[in-house]
Design a protein around this motif. Sequence first.
Motif, short mmCIF file in Angstrom:
data_model
loop_
_atom_site.label_atom_id
_atom_site.label_comp_id
_atom_site.label_asym_id
_atom_site.label_seq_id
_atom_site.Cartn_x
_atom_site.Cartn_y
_atom_site.Cartn_z
N SER A 82 50.85 48.85 37.30
CA SER A 82 49.64 48.83 38.14
C SER A 82 48.60 47.89 37.53
O SER A 82 47.88 47.19 38.26
CB SER A 82 49.08 50.24 38.29
OG SER A 82 49.96 51.05 39.04
N LYS A 83 48.53 47.86 36.21
CA LYS A 83 47.61 46.94 35.54
C LYS A 83 48.07 45.49 35.75
O LYS A 83 47.25 44.60 36.02
CB LYS A 83 47.54 47.26 34.05
CG LYS A 83 46.64 46.31 33.25
CD LYS A 83 45.21 46.34 33.78
CE LYS A 83 44.30 45.44 32.93
NZ LYS A 83 42.92 45.38 33.50
N ILE A 84 49.37 45.24 35.66
CA ILE A 84 49.90 43.90 35.90
C ILE A 84 49.59 43.47 37.34
O ILE A 84 49.19 42.33 37.59
CB ILE A 84 51.41 43.85 35.63
CG1 ILE A 84 51.66 43.97 34.12
CG2 ILE A 84 52.05 42.57 36.17
CD1 ILE A 84 53.11 44.15 33.74
N ALA A 85 49.74 44.39 38.29
CA ALA A 85 49.43 44.07 39.68
C ALA A 85 47.96 43.73 39.84
O ALA A 85 47.60 42.80 40.57
CB ALA A 85 49.81 45.25 40.58
N SER A 86 47.08 44.47 39.16
CA SER A 86 45.65 44.19 39.27
C SER A 86 45.30 42.86 38.60
O SER A 86 44.41 42.14 39.08
CB SER A 86 44.82 45.33 38.66
OG SER A 86 44.94 45.36 37.24
N MET A 87 46.01 42.50 37.53
CA MET A 87 45.77 41.19 36.91
C MET A 87 46.30 40.07 37.80
O MET A 87 45.72 38.98 37.87
CB MET A 87 46.44 41.14 35.53
CG MET A 87 45.79 42.05 34.50
SD MET A 87 46.62 42.03 32.88
CE MET A 87 46.13 40.41 32.27
#
Length: 319
Positions: A258-263
């Motif tokens: 989810s963090k990778i998606a937000s980045m």
Amino acid sequence: MKLFDSVREIPITDLEGLRIGNAQDYEAMTGVTVLLFDHGAKAGIDISGGGPASRETPLTSPITADNPLNAIVLSGGSAFGLAASDGVMRYLEEHGIGYETGFAKVPLVCQSCIYDLSIGRSDIRPDAAMGYAACQDAEHPHPVSGILGGGTGASVGKIYGRDKATKTGLGMYAVSIGDLKIAAVVILNAFGDVYNPATGEKIAGPRKPDGSGFFDTLEELYKFSQRTDQFQHDPNSKTNTTIGAIITNGAFSKAELSKIASMARSGYARCINPVGTMADGDSIYAASIGTVEADLNVAGTLAAEVMAEAIQNAVKAAR
């Protein structure tokens, strides 16, 4: 994207365990792109738009069961297009793929849709048959960017209507750094204009009638806000969404994905302006299909880079 000695562009087919298939109807100008995960995938999501049409996205939440996804579907048809997943589930069930419940295997499928009902025929949308056909297409993968699959009816720059919009489509891009591989798949159907972040050149937007270039959506939006509420009532102002997925062989948890998606959303921001408005339903999945140990910051940074390249390919290949 600036490629360093340690980073090189690769075919998206180099990601083992990922198969991509497309099905489309060029009369209706709509279609389906399916990402099949042969060995399952952990996934996260980032939703930044105001009107997402989606299915089973809670499966990507870190607080739900850690069961692997079998497929991600990106389609046209607005919320009607969610029916395409029924065909994807049927295909997966026929091939013995899904979460074992003891009584049946239930395929786990997430989906997001763009709004493309204003082009082609609005009464024909992606359905179960089209979703099934996209899975069959994935049996002989030949993934390319262009006007196909879920990107068949995509366009940008619709503030002054469909006739002034720029045609876009499905875009892809992938790189590797050491053993880590990371790819982006995107369907570009944005409200805003599209730029090449390396040069600042506008490459898509609402076209001027005299062929001299593009209107500036941001400037026109500001003009609307100062005059009347015309923008709020313009049906073309609400017919957008950019949806995409990051796929990596890096071993990450759902929270990390989810963090990778937000980045990866930074890739949207580098190329699209304005972006993530209430007239968009922007969503980005991030899926892990491998076991390579990798740094989260490196993966997230690369995710934004490959997403920006995929967005530009969605414009270039549609020409």
